[in-house]
Motif scaffolding. Sequence first.
Motif, short mmCIF file in Angstrom:
data_model
loop_
_atom_site.label_atom_id
_atom_site.label_comp_id
_atom_site.label_asym_id
_atom_site.label_seq_id
_atom_site.Cartn_x
_atom_site.Cartn_y
_atom_site.Cartn_z
N ARG A 18 64.74 51.33 71.34
CA ARG A 18 66.19 52.28 71.32
C ARG A 18 67.15 51.53 70.25
NH1 ARG A 18 67.94 54.58 76.64
NH2 ARG A 18 65.91 55.00 77.59
N VAL A 19 68.08 50.26 70.26
CA VAL A 19 68.45 50.31 69.12
C VAL A 19 68.34 50.78 67.61
CG1 VAL A 19 69.78 48.31 67.97
CG2 VAL A 19 69.69 48.45 69.93
N LEU A 20 66.98 50.40 67.68
CA LEU A 20 66.38 50.20 65.81
C LEU A 20 66.24 52.09 65.77
CD1 LEU A 20 64.23 47.73 65.38
CD2 LEU A 20 66.87 48.12 65.10
N THR A 21 65.83 53.21 66.86
CA THR A 21 65.83 54.30 66.76
C THR A 21 67.17 54.89 66.19
OG1 THR A 21 65.65 54.83 68.81
CG2 THR A 21 63.36 54.95 67.18
N SER A 22 68.62 54.15 66.64
CA SER A 22 69.41 55.35 66.94
C SER A 22 71.15 54.58 66.47
CB SER A 22 69.90 55.48 68.46
OG SER A 22 70.00 53.95 69.22
N GLN A 23 70.22 53.70 65.81
CA GLN A 23 71.15 52.63 65.04
C GLN A 23 70.25 52.27 63.03
OE1 GLN A 23 72.82 48.97 66.45
NE2 GLN A 23 73.41 50.13 67.88
N PRO A 24 71.24 52.13 62.29
CA PRO A 24 70.73 51.91 61.08
C PRO A 24 70.34 50.22 61.25
CG PRO A 24 73.01 52.41 61.05
CD PRO A 24 72.57 52.60 61.96
N HIS A 25 69.43 49.80 60.72
CA HIS A 25 69.12 48.10 60.78
C HIS A 25 70.30 47.43 59.62
CE1 HIS A 25 64.47 49.38 61.12
NE2 HIS A 25 65.31 49.65 61.57
N ILE A 26 70.55 48.36 58.81
CA ILE A 26 71.95 47.71 57.96
C ILE A 26 72.83 48.60 57.74
CG2 ILE A 26 72.74 46.11 55.55
CD1 ILE A 26 69.90 44.59 56.03
#
Lengths: 227, 408
Positions: free
Chosen positions: B54-62
Amino acid sequence: MADEVLRLENVCKVYNVGRPSETEVLHDIDFALEHGEFLALIGPSGSGKSTLLNIVGLLDRPTSGRLTIKGEDTSLLGDAAITHLRGHTIGFVFQDHHLISAFSALENVMMPLLADAGFPSPEITKRAQDLMARVDLEKVAGNMAMNMSGGQQQRVAIARALAMNPDLVLADEPTGNLDTKSADSVFELMRQVNRESGTSFLVVTHNLDLARRCDRIIEVIDGRIAH
Amino acid sequence: MNRWLPFEWIAAVRFLREGRMQTLFIISGIAIGVGVIVFMSALLTGLEANFIKRVLTSQPHIQLIPPDQIARPQRNGPKVLEDAIVQRPSQRVISIDQWLKIRDRMLALPEVTAASPTMAGSALAIRGAASRAISISGVEPTSYFKIVRVPDYIVSGEARLTNQDIIIGIELAKDLGAVVGDKLNIQAASGTTMVLTVTGLVDLGNKGVNQRTTYVALRTAQSLLGVIGGVTTIDMTVQDIYAAETLAKLIEASNHVEADSWIVTNAQFFTAVQAQEISNTMIRLFVALSVAFGIAAVLVVSVIQRSKDIGILRAMGTSRGQILRVFLLQGGMLGFVGALLGSAMGAAGLIYWHSAMRLADGSELFPLILERSLFIDAAVLATLTGLLAAMAPALRAAKLDPAEAIRG
Ligand SMILES: Nc1ncnc2c1ncn2[C@@H]1O[C@H](COP(=O)(O)OP(=O)(O)OP(=O)(O)O)[C@@H](O)[C@H]1O
Ligand SMILES: [Mg+2]
């Protein structure tokens, strides 16, 4: 000498050495057993017969004195060598049958062979079946040990004692818990094995009738051999 | 009698089989312990994986942002400060210096899989009598949607962003009474106003976020917020998500920007995972200990019960080593069989839980992750625990004096 299965020289056994309860159970026991001999060991209760049998059977060590089995001085042997010598030259028959309840009668007879070989094999099964036939139990060989009569169990125990084709069978009151008829047939079975295979027997018994049917009688009184 | 089993195995199996009740109870105990561990571990892995996904498809990694603006105290000559109290300046909307160059440099890095410029700021959304404060993300759809999967979160309408379009959170839509196709008045702090058409509604899984979030085209945001040609952040995704923080540090060192990795932004999550992992390890340790003591207790009793059998076996020429192995094996077998049953129980429980526990919309609460390694680890560890636990009883059995054991 070469004909001797067993020789005891000045064998003493002291229990609880160095403790207040220290007791000397056997004093200066001296005797020899020849190949093919069938010897009865008699004596009152507590005289040290079982203790002597345990020492001869390498289950226990003498406190002093020398035990020679087939010309080999056992006092010099380590635990592994003792175990090996015991497994290959001595068979045991105890008063209370002492079959292992987790196994069938046939498997009990196989146990010494299996422990020695490490793995089961058709030869081992065959030998155990032959032994069961020899003690007239081939029909009930597959029964669990606990489902047999006392006389049958003792026959299985004899078959098991013979499994490794030992030079000497030690029997501690093998007929003590049996009725006269079963006792007689168990004793006869041992005598028969002794005659046919030349296996030596050392049999502890309270039954003087049976003792008289042996080649020789040794009486132990208070830890000494009575003459 | 099985022809391929060595003497020790045959004896061990028979002894266990004969001690039916003891064997059954201790195996049940082990199975429950292993089952709980398997269930717990797999559930945790699942929840963690779910969260990370969820985090990685709704937030940039950096995320790259302009460096913090720090006020410097004024000096009146050496070592004399005019005013010791330094106020943090208000952080006005400010663009990343030379962002095009930085973005190209980022895209050139092999670790970076995508980079997209964003113009973010706040504004007011007005529809009729209703007005709401919103945060605006001006994005380049093609590159940005690779980083934040906005299209995946669209619940009605489409993820289209031309210069007159706006995508809004579902809660915001509710608050404004807006549906797809409606027009919204967007008013920036500077007073600039624009009329944009709602093209899609997104559900980002969080009510607060759904109340504020809006997406517009990059150019639209730039003119709305009055920073023509500028961007406030560069969002990126990377190959190895767990190396994001290291990479962020490297980027900061060689560019005039601040780089925040998802690991830092979600520090709370990692603290929670870590705490969870510690308690998980503790539980595992104590379950293993109680399993070990259970096995040891059962075998100690078994050695006492079987001392006569052991004496007879020794009289028949069985060595101390063989007796030792018979009892060690019993411990190992108990552990192994218990682990198999426990794994099956844990997996069954997990499958049931997975199908029974559903979110309100019917989607799964956690993904069902049954890694083979979890079961192999459980079996190996339980077997080792069994062997270790059997050590003391087995030594005791091996040391039995046969004469005494037979006398009883
Ligand atoms: N482990 C031991 N520790 C101390 N004393 C023992 C031990 N084993 C036997 N004894 C003692 O040694 C003596 C001889 O015992 P043993 O069992 O050899 O006699 P026995 O002749 O076989 O008697 P029974 O005919 O009743 O079987 C007894 O007084 C017994 O109490
Ligand atoms: Mg006796």
